[in-house]
Design a protein around this motif. Structure first.
Motif, PDB file in Angstrom:
ATOM      1  N   UNK A   1       2.628  -7.706  -7.065  1.00 36.41           N
ATOM      2  CA  UNK A   1       1.294  -7.118  -7.107  1.00 36.41           C
ATOM      3  C   UNK A   1       1.190  -6.221  -8.341  1.00 36.41           C
ATOM      4  N   UNK A   2       0.146  -5.408  -8.414  1.00 34.08           N
ATOM      5  CA  UNK A   2      -0.049  -4.502  -9.545  1.00 34.08           C
ATOM      6  C   UNK A   2      -0.898  -3.327  -9.099  1.00 34.08           C
ATOM      7  N   UNK A   3      -0.907  -2.285  -9.904  1.00 33.84           N
ATOM      8  CA  UNK A   3      -1.726  -1.118  -9.596  1.00 33.84           C
ATOM      9  C   UNK A   3      -3.205  -1.475  -9.557  1.00 33.84           C
ATOM     10  N   UNK A   4      -3.649  -2.294 -10.523  1.00 34.71           N
ATOM     11  CA  UNK A   4      -5.060  -2.674 -10.581  1.00 34.71           C
ATOM     12  C   UNK A   4      -5.462  -3.481  -9.342  1.00 34.71           C
ATOM     13  N   UNK A   5      -4.577  -4.401  -8.920  1.00 37.30           N
ATOM     14  CA  UNK A   5      -4.862  -5.214  -7.735  1.00 37.30           C
ATOM     15  C   UNK A   5      -4.981  -4.349  -6.491  1.00 37.30           C
ATOM     16  N   UNK A   6      -4.083  -3.370  -6.347  1.00 32.31           N
ATOM     17  CA  UNK A   6      -4.131  -2.493  -5.185  1.00 32.31           C
ATOM     18  C   UNK A   6      -5.392  -1.635  -5.199  1.00 32.31           C
ATOM     19  N   UNK A   7      -5.771  -1.138  -6.357  1.00 27.35           N
ATOM     20  CA  UNK A   7      -6.987  -0.326  -6.441  1.00 27.35           C
ATOM     21  C   UNK A   7      -8.213  -1.127  -6.031  1.00 27.35           C
ATOM     22  N   UNK A   8      -8.256  -2.402  -6.421  1.00 32.44           N
ATOM     23  CA  UNK A   8      -9.384  -3.253  -6.020  1.00 32.44           C
ATOM     24  C   UNK A   8      -9.370  -3.501  -4.518  1.00 32.44           C
TER      25      UNK A   8
ATOM     26  N   UNK B   1       0.828  -1.205   0.000  1.00 32.69           N
ATOM     27  CA  UNK B   1       0.000   0.000   0.000  1.00 32.69           C
ATOM     28  C   UNK B   1       0.863   1.256   0.000  1.00 32.69           C
ATOM     29  N   UNK B   2       1.951   1.244   0.784  1.00 27.22           N
ATOM     30  CA  UNK B   2       2.850   2.399   0.819  1.00 27.22           C
ATOM     31  C   UNK B   2       3.465   2.666  -0.556  1.00 27.22           C
ATOM     32  N   UNK B   3       3.944   1.615  -1.203  1.00 29.94           N
ATOM     33  CA  UNK B   3       4.548   1.783  -2.528  1.00 29.94           C
ATOM     34  C   UNK B   3       3.525   2.288  -3.529  1.00 29.94           C
ATOM     35  N   UNK B   4       2.312   1.810  -3.411  1.00 34.98           N
ATOM     36  CA  UNK B   4       1.240   2.277  -4.294  1.00 34.98           C
ATOM     37  C   UNK B   4       0.974   3.761  -4.069  1.00 34.98           C
ATOM     38  N   UNK B   5       0.957   4.196  -2.811  1.00 32.47           N
ATOM     39  CA  UNK B   5       0.639   5.590  -2.487  1.00 32.47           C
ATOM     40  C   UNK B   5       1.723   6.554  -2.974  1.00 32.47           C
ATOM     41  N   UNK B   6       2.997   6.134  -2.958  1.00 36.32           N
ATOM     42  CA  UNK B   6       4.060   7.037  -3.402  1.00 36.32           C
ATOM     43  C   UNK B   6       4.371   6.867  -4.889  1.00 36.32           C
ATOM     44  N   UNK B   7       3.609   6.014  -5.562  1.00 36.13           N
ATOM     45  CA  UNK B   7       3.750   5.890  -7.011  1.00 36.13           C
ATOM     46  C   UNK B   7       4.867   4.994  -7.482  1.00 36.13           C
TER      47      UNK B   7
END
Length: 486
Positions: A82-89, A65-71
């Motif tokens: 993981x992937x961006x789509x998986x995290x968004x879901x 989640x942290x990596x997703x939040x900082x891009x």
């Protein structure tokens, strides 16, 4: 099951200093601030998360989640599977998110920190100079560091954004609008209207840069806002000072150079700008001195003449630069570069003693890059394209000295072009002159005027692709700067 340390180590080695700071900032709800402040390596950060139970064997959801939040989607994919789509879901599942929720002040602060420029950061530090310890505002201090220090002082929090809004109001109105959009989503329109009524005493949107609001604990000792009204710079000398205009039109020398610089066309329309500047600053009681078609060395020599001049009987100095440019640079007509910072720094108190404590104002009409700002295209009934609009591109920007009493008005943001009509002059200079001529007799201060200029220029577009332009003022002014006409 053991922790996947090789994967965490691989992630650690890819994270930069700024990214680690962002991860720490987003984790303040889970790891104490004192512990996070001592962490200098990403490996130690992950160890701290493990100690707090935020990383467990077989469960790296918080790290993802942290990596997703900082891009850092690349690390999310390559190292954590993981992937961006998986995290968004996953983040849509109630209770799943462990970082500050998207609609939270901490995540808002993180987003703001990503977009605040170096010049704007300097302005935040300057305006908070009395409120925060000076040792915390050294040159390496980031915007996230500033937010953390504000939280420690109790002047920033989930339900305490008023001081931040006041600062944004004075530095960059678009930052204030983002905070207001966040509040609108959080509280709803009715509560926002009440807040706007309470803010109305400062003059509404048109006067947003006029004051720093009195909500900064006005009765507290050491507060940087000890009075609701800022003092104004003295502006009574006759003349007020020199308005120096460096007007570069003919770039034939640059085109003759080997190798030939790109895009060094003659700047048709610049004389329209120079005439408008000369007219308005003459009305404002400045002695206008214009120099045309200077090489880089001639620009330096001319600036040095005025640096050495005695300004003790003058209240202000203005310099208007009209030329081609790129990021942090303006060009002489020979195609040679002159750093903008070199010109502004010439007039610091150390280099020009007679201007110490007096406002030094620079307006720069030049591109700061080659990128075009895109807008939403709105079709007109004319069906015509304005082929006369050109750019000043040859292709912050630390252009403004850290010393007090400077104002730098840039025609465009760093990395972007600015636009010029061969017949009507540039969008920025023409809007600037019109608003100075209209607003100075009404006693408006320069920051309010420049905000109106931002608004006007941002509404323009260059067909056929609806390219936009956004000017960028930055400043270290300590007082209101008003140019009276009497």
């Amino acid at each position: 099951m053991e922790l996947p340390r090789p994967r965490l180590l691989a992630v650690s080695e890819e994270l930069g200093e700024a990214e680690l700071a962002a991860l720490k900032f987003l984790s303040l709800e889970h790891v104490p601030m004192r512990k996070l402040e001592a962490i200098q390596r990403a490996q130690d950060f992950f160890e701290a998360l493990q100690e707090k139970g935020m990383i467990e064997a077989g469960n790296l959801s918080f790290v993802k989640e942290l990596l997703y939040r900082i891009g850092r989607i690349d690390l999310l994919v390559a190292q954590l599977g993981s992937s961006q789509e998986e995290m968004e879901r996953e983040l849509q599942i109630p209770g799943r998110a462990k970082c500050p929720p998207l609609l939270s002040s901490r995540y808002l602060l993180f987003q703001l920190s990503e977009d605040i420029t170096e010049d704007e950061l300097k302005s935040f530090k300057f305006l908070l100079g009395k409120e925060l310890p000076k040792c915390r505002l050294y040159h390496k201090t980031t915007m996230l560091d500033v937010f953390i220090e504000m939280e420690k002082k109790g002047i920033l929090g989930e339900d305490n954004l008023s001081i931040l809004k006041n600062l944004c109001e004075a530095i960059n109105y678009s930052l204030l609008k983002r905070i207001e959009e966040y509040e609108l989503n959080l509280f709803g329109e009715e509560e926002m209207l009440i807040a706007e009524e309470q803010r109305g005493s400062r003059g509404g949107p048109e006067g947003h840069a006029r004051w720093l609001a009195s909500s900064v604990a006005p009765d507290a000792p050491g507060s940087w806002n000890e009075s609701s009204q800022l003092e104004a710079y003295k502006m009574t000398s006759q003349p007020r000072g020199v308005c120096l205009i460096l007007n570069n039109h003919n770039f034939a020398k640059a085109r003759e150079a080997v190798p030939e610089p790109k895009n060094m066309k003659d700047r048709n329309g610049t004389d329209v700008d120079a005439a408008a500047l000369s007219s308005v600053f003459s009305k404002l009681h400045f002695t206008v001195r214009e120099y045309r078609d200077l090489t880089a060395e001639e620009i330096r020599k001319t600036v040095n003449i005025y640096r050495c001049e005695d300004h003790k009987d003058k209240d202000c100095f203005v310099c208007c630069i009209l030329s081609h440019g790129k990021k942090g640079i303006i060009y002489g007509v020979d195609g040679q570069e002159v750093p903008i910072q070199e010109l502004t720094t010439s007039f610091t108190g150390q280099n020009c003693h007679s201007l110490a404590g007096k406002p030094k104002v620079f307006f720069v009409q030049a591109c700061q890059g080659e990128a075009c700002q895109k807008g939403v295209f709105i079709e007109t009934d004319s069906g015509e394209q304005d082929s006369s609009v050109e750019t000043d591109a040859r292709f912050q920007l630390n252009c403004i000295p850290a010393e007090a009493d400077f104002l730098l008005g840039m025609a465009t943001l760093q990395d972007y072009v600015s636009y010029r009509s061969a017949k009507e002059g540039t969008w920025y200079i023409q809007a600037l002159c019109q608003h100075l001529e209209y607003s100075c007799p009404r006693g408006e201060d320069i920051l309010t005027i420049l905000t109106a200029v931002n608004q006007e220029v941002s509404r323009k577009s260059c067909k056929p692709n609806a390219e936009k332009q956004m000017p960028q003022p930055s400043f270290t002014l300590r007082k209101k700067l008003i140019f009276p006409v009497t």
